[in-house]
Design an enzyme around this catalytic site. Structure first.
Site, PDB file in Angstrom:
ATOM      1  N   SER A 101      21.199  66.109  18.223  1.00 22.28           N
ATOM      2  CA  SER A 101      20.571  65.249  19.248  1.00 22.28           C
ATOM      3  C   SER A 101      19.498  64.406  18.615  1.00 22.28           C
ATOM      4  O   SER A 101      19.447  63.770  17.680  1.00 22.28           O
ATOM      5  CB  SER A 101      20.203  66.197  20.454  1.00 22.28           C
ATOM      6  OG  SER A 101      19.732  65.106  21.434  1.00 22.28           O
ATOM      7  N   ASP A 244      23.329  60.859  24.106  1.00 24.83           N
ATOM      8  CA  ASP A 244      23.619  61.462  25.534  1.00 24.83           C
ATOM      9  C   ASP A 244      22.300  61.227  26.320  1.00 24.83           C
ATOM     10  O   ASP A 244      22.219  61.591  27.581  1.00 24.83           O
ATOM     11  CB  ASP A 244      24.090  63.048  25.464  1.00 24.83           C
ATOM     12  CG  ASP A 244      23.000  63.834  24.760  1.00 24.83           C
ATOM     13  OD1 ASP A 244      21.978  63.276  24.331  1.00 24.83           O
ATOM     14  OD2 ASP A 244      23.140  65.148  24.922  1.00 24.83           O
TER      15      ASP A 244
END
Length: 448
Positions: A101, A244
């Site tokens: 991430s 995301d």
């Protein structure tokens, strides 16, 4: 949380905390588990971000999957939400995303998704961990049972088409800035905005394996702020490494957090009669200012623990349709099972175009309390968190703040850090109270 898997997968420094042996074993177990459970060859899809180590983990996972008899479908560099989407719509047994991430390039992670494109259940993850610890054995496939890899870049293209199909408006002549963080959005975002007619300006779109999230993307949004103002753009969006999450920048260069996004789209849903339960799902990290803004327009809210996992669990149980985190993980359950940065940016474009107002005006009702959040790297998160003296210092701050602010001390689910956050009437008070707690953590010898 398990021994290896936290709230957002198995994450750590590549080949130090998370090794290629771990990846191969995860593939070995999942390939066998899903094949055994349904008595047929398992079908599993894999995506990755742009980190150099993602290639190593991709091959290790594929090796393990094939050795256990599964077929591995490779989407190559793509976003986490695209893997979730394709897992669900193309009937895969599970999905795997290789990404850490927003972490630096030398970290990596393995996220597991069930056949519905949701984060995998704890029961299955604990079985994976038992295999990693050598507590169970699984057989190796032989002869015609050995699996194969399948190039599945078509899955990424299908996801791009899906995003384009969701837009209700043409973006013609709208000037949009995108910071793709030298990460997964590099292969997706510009194509979507171009197809919808936007005048798209992109920065940090030259990944080299080492520059993902480095001084760019949603964790360094100051560069997009400057870019939007200098180029005279109408709006800007910044993503993290696996796309995301999304933060925005209005036409004046002001940052819009996930809290702003929840307010803007939550109100838009309410005005159209689409906000089921008249409720938005937030986390305990959301700002006081968001709740005050919701109160003024009559929108109710739930508060969950930090993590999009907990936001989604609430939405599944209650039927609430929008929720997310201040960090930019926003979930629209009508369209996705996970936070999706590019989808979020499309939804912000929809509100701006539908209301024919600049983003600065849409965000104006949300007046944030000053907030200071500091991360403290510690030897043991539970020991630091549960230290009586640390708890006493937190209690003291809470009592002094009363109803004029709040303090929150929590363990990170993805890093070896304790997060200390204070909201108060001034920045000076926030700094004072945060530092007072960190001083106690340091004096007690918890800091690395």
């Amino acid at each position: 949380m398990g021994k290896y898997f936290g709230t957002d997968g198995f994450r750590g420094e590549a080949n130090k905390d998370l090794s290629f042996e771990h990846a191969m074993k995860i593939g070995r177990f999942l390939g066998w588990y899903y094949g055994e459970r349904q008595n047929k060859k398992a079908k599993i899809v894999i995506g990755k971000d742009t980190r150099r180590s993602s290639y190593m983990f991709e091959y290790a996972l594929c090796t393990g999957l094939m050795a256990s008899g599964a077929d591995a479908y490779i989407m190559h560099v793509t976003t986490t939400p695209s893997v979730a989407y394709i897992t669900r719509v193309d009937d895969f047994d599970c999905g795997i995303m290789i990404s850490a991430s927003h972490n630096p390039y030398y970290d990596n992670g393995i996220k597991l998704l069930n056949g519905n494109g949701e984060k995998m259940d704890e029961e299955t993850i604990l079985k994976v961990e038992e295999y990693l610890d050598g507590k169970v054995e699984v057989p190796i496939a032989e002869r015609n049972q050995i699996g194969r890899t399948v190039d599945y870049v078509a899955g990424r293209n299908r996801y791009i088409g899906y995003l384009i199909s969701l837009s209700k408006y043409s973006f013609k002549d709208v000037k949009v800035g995108l910071d793709v963080a030298n990460g997964s959005a590099w292969q997706v975002a510009k194509g979507v905005f171009d197809a919808l007619g936007a005048k798209t300006y992109v920065i940090n779109d030259s990944p080299d394996g080492y520059n993902i999230n480095t001084d760019c993307g949603s964790t360094h949004i100051e560069h997009l702020q400057k870019f939007v103002v200098e180029k005279g753009l109408d709006i800007g969006f910044a993503y993290d490494g696996d796309a995301d999450r999304c933060l925005a920048v209005d036409e004046k260069g002001n940052v819009l957090t996930g809290d702003h996004i929840l307010y803007i789209y939550g109100l838009y849903m309410k005005e159209r009669g689409k906000l089921l339960n008249n409720k938005v799902v937030t986390t305990i990290m959301s700002n006081f200012g968001l709740y005050k803004a919701f109160d003024k327009v009559g929108i109710e809210y739930d508060k969950t623990d930090v993590g999009d996992k907990y936001v989604y669990e609430n939405m599944q149980k209650t039927g609430n349709r929008i929720g997310g985190e201040q960090s930019g993980h926003i979930i629209f359950t009508k369209y996705a099972t996970t936070g999706d940065g590019i989808l979020t940016s499309l939804k912000m474009m929809e509100v701006m175009l539908a209301k024919e107002k600049p983003m600065s005006e849409l965000a104006a009702p949300v007046k944030f309390y000053p907030q200071v959040l500091k991360n403290v790297r510690v030897k043991s998160k539970p020991e630091a968190q549960n230290d009586p003296d640390v708890q006493a210092s937190v209690k003291k701050v809470a009592e002094e703040l009363g109803d004029t602010g709040r303090i929150l001390v929590r363990e990170s689910g993805t890093e070896p850090v304790i997060r200390v956050m204070v909201e108060a009437e001034t920045d000076e008070l926030c700094e004072k109270y945060v530092d007072s707690v960190i001083k106690v953590i340091e004096e007690k010898g918890h800091i690395v």
